[in-house]
Design a protein around this motif. Structure first.
Motif, PDB file in Angstrom:
ATOM      1  N   ILE A 118      30.510  13.475   5.937  1.00  0.00           N
ATOM      2  CA  ILE A 118      31.785  13.273   6.643  1.00  0.00           C
ATOM      3  C   ILE A 118      31.871  14.266   7.795  1.00  0.00           C
ATOM      4  CG2 ILE A 118      34.273  13.697   6.432  1.00  0.00           C
ATOM      5  CD1 ILE A 118      34.308  12.265   3.869  1.00  0.00           C
ATOM      6  N   ASP A 119      32.264  13.777   8.958  1.00  0.00           N
ATOM      7  CA  ASP A 119      32.563  14.669  10.073  1.00  0.00           C
ATOM      8  C   ASP A 119      34.011  15.138   9.884  1.00  0.00           C
ATOM      9  OD1 ASP A 119      33.226  15.894  12.461  1.00  0.00           O
ATOM     10  OD2 ASP A 119      32.092  14.503  13.704  1.00  0.00           O
ATOM     11  N   THR A 120      34.167  16.324   9.308  1.00  0.00           N
ATOM     12  CA  THR A 120      35.491  16.813   8.916  1.00  0.00           C
ATOM     13  C   THR A 120      36.457  16.840  10.090  1.00  0.00           C
ATOM     14  OG1 THR A 120      34.394  18.190   7.267  1.00  0.00           O
ATOM     15  CG2 THR A 120      36.686  18.697   7.745  1.00  0.00           C
ATOM     16  N   ARG A 121      36.028  17.326  11.234  1.00  0.00           N
ATOM     17  CA  ARG A 121      36.934  17.446  12.386  1.00  0.00           C
ATOM     18  C   ARG A 121      37.342  16.072  12.921  1.00  0.00           C
ATOM     19  NH1 ARG A 121      37.814  22.405  14.064  1.00  0.00           N
ATOM     20  NH2 ARG A 121      36.490  24.056  13.234  1.00  0.00           N
ATOM     21  N   ALA A 122      36.393  15.126  12.947  1.00  0.00           N
ATOM     22  CA  ALA A 122      36.720  13.773  13.421  1.00  0.00           C
ATOM     23  C   ALA A 122      37.740  13.112  12.498  1.00  0.00           C
ATOM     24  CB  ALA A 122      35.458  12.925  13.506  1.00  0.00           C
ATOM     25  N   GLU A 123      37.551  13.280  11.176  1.00  0.00           N
ATOM     26  CA  GLU A 123      38.490  12.734  10.198  1.00  0.00           C
ATOM     27  C   GLU A 123      39.868  13.351  10.380  1.00  0.00           C
ATOM     28  OE1 GLU A 123      38.239  10.710   7.111  1.00  0.00           O
ATOM     29  OE2 GLU A 123      36.653   9.827   8.304  1.00  0.00           O
ATOM     30  N   PHE A 124      39.870  14.659  10.629  1.00  0.00           N
ATOM     31  CA  PHE A 124      41.118  15.408  10.716  1.00  0.00           C
ATOM     32  C   PHE A 124      41.965  14.957  11.906  1.00  0.00           C
ATOM     33  CE2 PHE A 124      43.276  19.336  12.322  1.00  0.00           C
ATOM     34  CZ  PHE A 124      44.245  19.402  11.329  1.00  0.00           C
ATOM     35  N   TYR A 125      41.328  14.724  13.058  1.00  0.00           N
ATOM     36  CA  TYR A 125      42.081  14.410  14.276  1.00  0.00           C
ATOM     37  C   TYR A 125      42.342  12.914  14.474  1.00  0.00           C
ATOM     38  CZ  TYR A 125      41.369  19.255  15.618  1.00  0.00           C
ATOM     39  OH  TYR A 125      41.386  20.624  15.641  1.00  0.00           O
ATOM     40  N   LYS A 126      41.874  12.087  13.518  1.00  0.00           N
ATOM     41  CA  LYS A 126      41.889  10.640  13.716  1.00  0.00           C
ATOM     42  C   LYS A 126      43.300  10.046  13.858  1.00  0.00           C
ATOM     43  CE  LYS A 126      40.172   8.224  10.342  1.00  0.00           C
ATOM     44  NZ  LYS A 126      39.164   7.722   9.409  1.00  0.00           N
ATOM     45  N   THR A 127      44.250  10.447  13.001  1.00  0.00           N
ATOM     46  CA  THR A 127      45.558   9.779  12.980  1.00  0.00           C
ATOM     47  C   THR A 127      46.720  10.729  13.262  1.00  0.00           C
ATOM     48  OG1 THR A 127      45.671  10.129  10.583  1.00  0.00           O
ATOM     49  CG2 THR A 127      44.768   8.040  11.344  1.00  0.00           C
ATOM     50  N   ILE A 169      33.953  17.074   2.294  1.00  0.00           N
ATOM     51  CA  ILE A 169      34.636  17.902   3.296  1.00  0.00           C
ATOM     52  C   ILE A 169      33.914  19.241   3.448  1.00  0.00           C
ATOM     53  CG2 ILE A 169      36.775  19.184   3.742  1.00  0.00           C
ATOM     54  CD1 ILE A 169      38.233  16.903   2.229  1.00  0.00           C
ATOM     55  N   VAL A 170      33.319  19.714   2.331  1.00  0.00           N
ATOM     56  CA  VAL A 170      32.645  21.019   2.315  1.00  0.00           C
ATOM     57  C   VAL A 170      31.286  20.876   2.992  1.00  0.00           C
ATOM     58  CG1 VAL A 170      31.784  22.886   0.857  1.00  0.00           C
ATOM     59  CG2 VAL A 170      33.837  21.623   0.186  1.00  0.00           C
ATOM     60  N   ASN A 171      31.106  21.550   4.113  1.00  0.00           N
ATOM     61  CA  ASN A 171      29.833  21.497   4.836  1.00  0.00           C
ATOM     62  C   ASN A 171      28.798  22.389   4.160  1.00  0.00           C
ATOM     63  OD1 ASN A 171      30.872  19.803   6.892  1.00  0.00           O
ATOM     64  ND2 ASN A 171      31.823  21.576   7.880  1.00  0.00           N
ATOM     65  N   GLY A 172      27.519  22.034   4.292  1.00  0.00           N
ATOM     66  CA  GLY A 172      26.449  22.859   3.736  1.00  0.00           C
ATOM     67  C   GLY A 172      26.167  22.599   2.272  1.00  0.00           C
TER      68      GLY A 172
END
Length: 511
Positions: free
Chosen positions: A177-186, A147-150
């Motif tokens: 992981i694409d954090t934003r895509a995972e977040f908005y998925k469900t 989840i942590v980018n960079g």
């Protein structure tokens, strides 16, 4: 030869980097210092077997390992992989020129496989802050840390993969992981939906108000009237978590090892502890402090079913967290603070028999018995619950009706619109995001009443003998009702509806 390898200790919901110094010299012995607990002290047996089963060994020399800072208590088996890599590097069994650029954590099985750890997310956040190139950890925790980018996150299944990475330059596959895509998925697919609830329109309205303002609520009604069913559907109408809230919530669940392959949590937590729970399990603590149920429900809902069945001492410890929205665990040598901004939803029967004082009820209780039962919950705790509402059984006509009620998605849209108004209102305030969080000063500022509304509230206060805290609660709920109606001012209609939601304050409620 002296080698430094890096691990991490989780303290509260924050991580502290631990420097593992391994020195191998002439002589015999294995010395592990730096306040390790028993699980770490036993690690040499796991490490010896894991290395043996993968073609390596612990050298027969004097091995001294220091875990710095030496005055910070280290606990758990997550340092096995760190210690094993340190021993292999210090004994020149593998190359070690790049090992200091990585933070390494994992528990070892005897065959060398790497088992999951707790607190991977706060450790990854700390690793990025301190400029580490990568984080090597068990594969089961890789999604959570990624989840942590960079930060390069490498999930491994066996110690041999890590050895080959450093010694034979055999690449590891980073977890991305694409954090934003995972977040908005469900976000728009709630598991429990208000459309399943038959009747109970007034209770749904209460739930909508509670969700819109973040208010605590208690449902009072006989068995089978739908209290638990309604409570379970409350998270489905709460506004979607922001990315910041999701990270904060995931961090707490990571500390107790409840995330693993989930990655970022995007659904608000719903916790429903059994009434036999202890006060430490509810608020957190223990010899090595861990978050309790109230912290695990941070940014979500804590549901206490059959409230009077909980031990009184357990309920009383919630009074301070309900006000401060955080819980502080103090010990002789340290203090840990856990966030606990949750919505409390409680349910209870009105009497030991489960029914109101109704001569036709299957089990009747006298007014004295009902009063004694209700007195198990203290007045100060009830004062901290904004909305009290009676839940009556659903008649057969509504139960047998095939038409579906209003769904959670539609209700959530109204709740989110009301929350948006509150977000704009409290933009300049750091710790206030919705109406339930307002203090007395903010209530006076944002809940101004006209003379007619003041008179209405004055009469209600005198007739119902309400406390000053109940007065504030009524104003907060009225402010939320006004926000749902897109109204700038709080008027008499909003006040009168808010007064209805103080059932337990009304004289004659038992009769």
């Amino acid at each position: 030869m002296l080698i430094k390898v890096f691990g991490s200790a989780v303290f509260g919901v924050e991580a502290t980097t631990v420097v593992v110094e391994v020195n191998i010299d002439k002589g015999i012995g294995y010395h592990l210092v730096g306040l390790p607990d028993n699980a770490i002290k036993e690690s040499n047996y796991r490490i010896a077997a894991a290395l043996q089963n993968n073609g390596y060994k612990i050298p027969g020399k004097k091995i001294t390992i220091n875990m710095a800072p030496a005055d910070l208590r280290k606990e758990g088996s997550a340092y096995d992989l760190t210690l094993a890599l340190g021993i292999l590097s210090a004994s020149n069994q593998i190359k070690s020129e790049h090992i200091e650029k990585y933070l390494i954590m994992g528990e070892l099985s005897l065959d060398g496989s790497v088992q999951p750890i707790k607190g991977a997310l706060p450790i990854a956040i700390k690793a990025k802050e301190e400029g580490f190139k990568g984080f090597i950890l068990p594969k089961d925790n890789a999604k959570e840390a990624a989840i942590v980018n960079g930060l390069d996150v490498y999930g491994v299944e066996n110690i041999k993969e890590v050895i080959d990475y450093f010694d034979a330059d055999k690449p590891l596959e980073p977890t991305i992981i694409d954090t934003r895509a995972e977040f908005y998925k469900t976000l728009d697919f709630p598991e429990f939906d208000f459309a399943d609830v038959k009747g109970q329109e007034s209770i749904k309205r209460c739930m909508e108000i509670a969700a819109a303002g973040g208010h605590n609520i208690i449902l009072i009604g006989p068995p089978g009237s739908g209290k638990t069913m309604l409570a379970k559907r409350l998270p489905s109408i709460l506004p979607p978590m922001t990315l910041h809230e999701a990270l904060e919530t995931t961090k707490i669940h990571s500390v107790v090892g409840k995330v693993k392959n989930m990655g970022l949590m995007n659904q608000r937590p719903f916790r429903s502890p059994h009434h036999t729970i202890s006060d430490v399990a509810l608020v957190g603590g223990g010899a090595y402090p861990q978050p309790g149920e109230i912290s695990l429900s941070h940014n979500g809902v804590l549901f206490l079913d059959e409230l009077p069945e909980f031990k009184r001492g357990v309920l009383e410890v919630m009074r301070q967290p309900l006000e401060d929205r955080e819980v502080t665990i103090s010990r002789a040598r340290f203090t840990v603070t856990y966030p606990s901004s949750f919505m409390l939803v409680a349910s209870m029967n009105p009497s030991p028999g489960g029914y109101f004082n109704d001569p036709d009820a299957p089990v009747t209780s006298s007014p004295a018995e009902m009063q004694r039962y209700l007195s198990k919950i203290s007045g100060p705790l009830l004062d901290r619950i904004d909305i009290h509402i009676e839940v009556t059984p659903v008649p057969f006509e509504k139960l047998s009706d095939d038409r579906k009620g209003e769904g959670s998605v539609a209700i959530r849209q109204r709740v989110t619109a009301a929350r948006d108004i509150q977000t704009k209102r409290f933009t300049a305030l750091e710790n206030v995001h919705y109406n339930a969080q307002m203090n007395t000063k903010q209530i006076r500022q944002y809940c101004k009443l006209d003379e007619a509304s003041k008179l209405l509230l004055k009469n209600a206060m005198e007739r119902l003998n309400l406390s000053a805290r109940a007065y504030d609660r009524i104003l907060k709920v009225a402010r939320t009702i006004a926000d749902l109606a897109q109204s700038e001012a709080v008027d008499g209609n909003h006040i009168s509806e808010a007064i209805q939601y103080r059932s337990l304050d009304r004289e004659g409620w038992l009769g």
